[in-house]
Design an enzyme around this catalytic site. Sequence first.
Site, PDB file in Angstrom:
ATOM      1  NE  ARG A  97    -102.000  16.091 -17.132  1.00 26.50           N
ATOM      2  CZ  ARG A  97    -103.202  16.085 -16.867  1.00 26.50           C
ATOM      3  NH1 ARG A  97    -103.805  17.113 -16.349  1.00 26.50           N
ATOM      4  NH2 ARG A  97    -103.516  15.062 -17.029  1.00 26.50           N
ATOM      5  CE  LYS A 132    -106.084  37.588   0.299  1.00 25.60           C
ATOM      6  NZ  LYS A 132    -107.157  37.303   1.357  1.00 25.60           N
ATOM      7  CD  GLU A 194    -107.849  46.906   4.824  1.00 26.18           C
ATOM      8  OE1 GLU A 194    -107.815  46.090   4.161  1.00 26.18           O
ATOM      9  OE2 GLU A 194    -107.317  46.919   6.035  1.00 26.18           O
TER      10      GLU A 194
END
Length: 282
Positions: A97, A132, A194
């Site tokens: 698993r 992320k 940014e």
Amino acid sequence: MNQLLVKNALQTFINEDVGTGDISAELIFPTDKISSGHFLLKSAGVVCGLPLAQYVYDLLGGNVQFEALVVEGSYHAAGTVIGKVTGSARTILTGERLILNLWQRMSGIATMTRNAVDRLADPNIRICDTRKTAPGLRMFDKYSVRQGGGVNHRFGLYDGVMLKDNHIAFAGGITEAVNQVREQTGQMVNIEVEVETIDQLKEAIAAHANVIMFDNRSAAEAKQFQALVPDDIATEISGGITLATIAEYRGTGVDYISLGFLTNAVQNLDISFLSDNVQKGN
């Protein structure tokens, strides 16, 4: 991937799953029970994570041999047998698993990355990931992006400066933020800024940022922004781009497109393990 870090992570995963022992396998199979099985790809995609299988088995006792039957990072159709194992039945089942959990996620990320690269179809723009990622799995997630044909953005807060809207707001502006960083770092540390407007873009250029990110800009806006950036400054676009829209950014001239969904909206690839000793009914 760093083998020491990989093995440390896998040991943590084994401790979580096995605890004081696999009572299902240990109550049924003697230690000398030898068996074999194979891993089956049940949906088409990029296979990723194959080297982890032997690491897992070695950490569980080293009495199982894994053989990969396909090349790491290669694309295969559903129904392909991608690997086989021979050895202790206990160990095979105890590790099954964990191996599948990692392979399914990693192959899903690699497949999604390959899809993004193919849909963009622009060899001058590199697809990259973001931070992320699932906590504890970043090393595996980012490796999977590379296997899918992408490249990695920074691994964490420690290996690159990225000045986003809140950094800029707290510092009092782009110029102030960049200057404060540059006064305290050497030439090996890149600074990315940014921007969302033309005025911010011009300020970032004047501050000599190493990389400028166009945040949440349309393809037309990205092309407009790119035309103002000198050749010695790399550019990136991020935010709001999906598989359905990524082709719109083809030919915009940016260097990178970063996609959070590669690792935070993972669609696992379906992979199964099957014993070679399956009993058939009458």
